[in-house]
Design an enzyme around this catalytic site. Sequence first.
Site, PDB file in Angstrom:
ATOM      1  N   SER A 177      -4.723  -2.402  -6.822  1.00  0.00           N
ATOM      2  CA  SER A 177      -3.363  -2.576  -6.302  1.00  0.00           C
ATOM      3  C   SER A 177      -3.373  -2.621  -4.786  1.00  0.00           C
ATOM      4  O   SER A 177      -4.277  -2.071  -4.124  1.00  0.00           O
ATOM      5  CB  SER A 177      -2.477  -1.417  -6.768  1.00  0.00           C
ATOM      6  N   TYR A 206      -0.832   7.251  -7.196  1.00  0.00           N
ATOM      7  CA  TYR A 206      -1.087   5.997  -7.903  1.00  0.00           C
ATOM      8  C   TYR A 206      -2.146   5.182  -7.157  1.00  0.00           C
ATOM      9  O   TYR A 206      -3.131   4.709  -7.752  1.00  0.00           O
ATOM     10  CB  TYR A 206       0.210   5.210  -8.016  1.00  0.00           C
ATOM     11  N   LYS A 225      -6.329   4.002  -8.008  1.00  0.00           N
ATOM     12  CA  LYS A 225      -6.889   2.658  -7.860  1.00  0.00           C
ATOM     13  C   LYS A 225      -8.143   2.684  -6.985  1.00  0.00           C
ATOM     14  O   LYS A 225      -9.126   1.985  -7.265  1.00  0.00           O
ATOM     15  CB  LYS A 225      -5.844   1.714  -7.279  1.00  0.00           C
TER      16      LYS A 225
END
Length: 281
Positions: A109, A151, A155
């Site tokens: 991401s 988050y 990644k």
Amino acid sequence: MDVLITGANGVVGGALVDHLGDEYDLTLLDVEDGEHTDVVADVRDYEALRPQFDGQDAVVHLALPPGTGGPEDRSLGWSGAQRDTLEGIHNVTEAAVDARLDSLVFASSNHAVGMVEVRNEPAVYHNDPDGSRDEGVLAGHDEPHRPDSRYGLTKCYGEDLGRLAAEAHDIRFYALRIGSVRRPEYDHPYGDAEAGVEAGRWERGSDAYEEMAARMKGLWQSRRDCAQLVARCLDDDTVEWDHFYGVSANDRRWLDDLDDARETVGYEPRDNGEEWDGPPA
């Protein structure tokens, strides 16, 4: 080529099915049955997951266990959802290596380097819109990990685990730092702004609406460009480990390694957020 896709019912999974379904023999895996499901399995359950890798050439790992949280969650505490996400990443990577797949494409991401945006907003949303690329905030191919959230941190971890797998085992690894891919009805740089209107968060033409459109004109990756980037990685046989930014050829993009993606895997995005001056009629 036989390709397993995890999290196939998600937005990116749908884009791959729509654009790559005729090019590859896809096996669509998700934790729940849905429109794009051949196999129901949970990436957190290795025993259920591992047999799905037999006979595959590659895997595209998109699955994200529920409750993982988003980029707005910048707390530092450990969570069960964070554990689940890391377990899923581990299981997919281990299964790919154990099944001797040729390659693993990991949906990373922009949030793996998202602090570049956080520390430079809102100027980053108006980044060099004339396309000269001489000025503005840029995160190049050599930008170090700068996660903006738990988050984003997961990644980063997935990218590093993939590099370990690639360098210690015989598998090619591609991390795609995806910008913003949306459902078909919002597949344009005004998609998030329009969704905000429909949700009652702002009015069309307001400052908040225009700022969201400006942000998306830098981060947007059209569904067809997203699918093309995945396909170029699947078709590649030269990379041991690498990462690429998943954005269209947006003039004001701040994720700025399209030259690397072009030269390394042949990615040629067809869309540019600057070509839009409003939502579809």
